[in-house]
Design a protein around this motif. Structure first.
Motif, PDB file in Angstrom:
ATOM      1  N   UNK A   1      15.875  -8.472   5.804  1.00 32.95           N
ATOM      2  CA  UNK A   1      17.420  -8.357   6.356  1.00 32.95           C
ATOM      3  C   UNK A   1      17.694  -7.987   7.573  1.00 32.95           C
ATOM      4  N   UNK A   2      17.141  -6.625   7.546  1.00 35.94           N
ATOM      5  CA  UNK A   2      17.495  -6.163   8.991  1.00 35.94           C
ATOM      6  C   UNK A   2      16.397  -5.403   9.869  1.00 35.94           C
ATOM      7  N   UNK A   3      15.024  -5.855   9.297  1.00 29.84           N
ATOM      8  CA  UNK A   3      14.023  -5.403  10.357  1.00 29.84           C
ATOM      9  C   UNK A   3      13.411  -3.908   9.674  1.00 29.84           C
ATOM     10  N   UNK A   4      12.539  -3.484  10.485  1.00 28.05           N
ATOM     11  CA  UNK A   4      11.904  -2.197  10.093  1.00 28.05           C
ATOM     12  C   UNK A   4      12.714  -0.912  10.353  1.00 28.05           C
ATOM     13  N   UNK A   5      13.773  -0.808   9.682  1.00 25.23           N
ATOM     14  CA  UNK A   5      14.640   0.312   9.477  1.00 25.23           C
ATOM     15  C   UNK A   5      13.936   1.418   9.263  1.00 25.23           C
ATOM     16  N   UNK A   6      12.984   1.576   8.715  1.00 24.12           N
ATOM     17  CA  UNK A   6      12.216   2.860   8.172  1.00 24.12           C
ATOM     18  C   UNK A   6      11.155   3.118   9.311  1.00 24.12           C
TER      19      UNK A   6
ATOM     20  N   UNK B   1       5.415   7.808   5.229  1.00 19.69           N
ATOM     21  CA  UNK B   1       5.968   8.621   4.016  1.00 19.69           C
ATOM     22  C   UNK B   1       6.887   7.919   3.223  1.00 19.69           C
ATOM     23  N   UNK B   2       6.374   7.340   2.173  1.00 22.48           N
ATOM     24  CA  UNK B   2       7.316   6.464   1.253  1.00 22.48           C
ATOM     25  C   UNK B   2       8.244   7.475   0.509  1.00 22.48           C
ATOM     26  N   UNK B   3       9.605   7.619   0.619  1.00 29.08           N
ATOM     27  CA  UNK B   3      10.422   8.751  -0.004  1.00 29.08           C
ATOM     28  C   UNK B   3      11.214   7.865  -1.076  1.00 29.08           C
TER      29      UNK B   3
ATOM     30  N   UNK C   1       9.039   5.628   7.348  1.00 27.42           N
ATOM     31  CA  UNK C   1       9.368   6.392   6.204  1.00 27.42           C
ATOM     32  C   UNK C   1      10.145   5.328   5.245  1.00 27.42           C
ATOM     33  N   UNK C   2       9.330   4.433   4.631  1.00 26.88           N
ATOM     34  CA  UNK C   2      10.003   3.382   3.796  1.00 26.88           C
ATOM     35  C   UNK C   2      10.703   4.097   2.790  1.00 26.88           C
TER      36      UNK C   2
ATOM     37  N   UNK D   1       0.858  -1.379   0.037  1.00 26.59           N
ATOM     38  CA  UNK D   1       0.004  -0.144  -0.064  1.00 26.59           C
ATOM     39  C   UNK D   1       1.037   1.229  -0.090  1.00 26.59           C
ATOM     40  N   UNK D   2       2.063   1.128   0.790  1.00 29.01           N
ATOM     41  CA  UNK D   2       2.878   2.504   0.929  1.00 29.01           C
ATOM     42  C   UNK D   2       3.543   2.753  -0.433  1.00 29.01           C
ATOM     43  N   UNK D   3       3.606   2.000  -1.438  1.00 30.94           N
ATOM     44  CA  UNK D   3       4.328   2.273  -2.547  1.00 30.94           C
ATOM     45  C   UNK D   3       3.268   2.170  -3.674  1.00 30.94           C
ATOM     46  N   UNK D   4       1.944   1.892  -3.517  1.00 26.15           N
ATOM     47  CA  UNK D   4       0.974   1.703  -4.774  1.00 26.15           C
ATOM     48  C   UNK D   4       0.891   2.861  -5.611  1.00 26.15           C
ATOM     49  N   UNK D   5       0.874   4.001  -4.965  1.00 28.51           N
ATOM     50  CA  UNK D   5       0.773   5.216  -6.014  1.00 28.51           C
ATOM     51  C   UNK D   5       1.942   5.422  -6.727  1.00 28.51           C
TER      52      UNK D   5
END
Length: 149
Positions: free
Chosen positions: A53-58, A103-105, A66-67, A28-32
């Motif tokens: 690999x490293x978990x929820x770094x974002x 907020x996907x960057x 902020x993915x 969903x966070x990357x859908x648009x």
């Protein structure tokens, strides 16, 4: 560049889904961004792979994520997508709990998004605006708040 300019006309998503898996939430966070061709599906795949690999770094703070991945993972255009998870989503962050505001960057290189990061940092530090964004019922109300940054 203002946050809203990077979000564009169709870059805010309000999700009412419940019990989302990490992968479903990231979809969903990357859908648009994917739909509009601003990033390739490989960008989403890179975020998911890094998470495994490293978990929820974002996950930056309570309620806020902020993915993002590297520009070379499939960014076509500098952009942001705002996603509000009305029911929260567990992205497996041990320290920060459920995420409501994502907020996907998508950055083109390491330097061009510095001003965007500074504007987002200012927003993330304003609990009143963050809570108002999470509580908003429509995209226009969210955009009105974001226009300040």
């Amino acid at each position: 560049m203002s946050i809203m300019k990077l979000i564009g006309d169709n870059g805010i998503v309000i999700s009412h889904e419940t019990n989302l898996s990490v992968d479903a939430a990231l979809d969903i966070t990357c859908s648009k961004l994917i739909e509009q061709g601003k990033v390739e599906p490989s960008y989403l795949a890179a975020i998911k792979a890094k998470h495994k690999e490293i978990g929820a770094y974002y996950v930056l703070a309570p309620k806020i994520a902020m993915p993002h991945a590297r520009p070379e993972d499939g960014v076509n255009e500098q952009a942001l997508q705002i996603t509000i998870f009305k029911n929260g989503v567990n992205l497996e962050s041990e320290d920060n709990g459920d995420v409501y505001f994502s907020v996907t960057l998508a950055a083109m290189d390491s330097d061009s998004h510095i001003q965007t990061i500074m504007a987002l940092a200012e927003l993330f530090q304003n609990d009143e605006d963050v809570d108002a964004i999470i509580a908003a019922d429509n995209e226009a109300a969210i955009a009105e708040i974001l226009n300040k940054y």
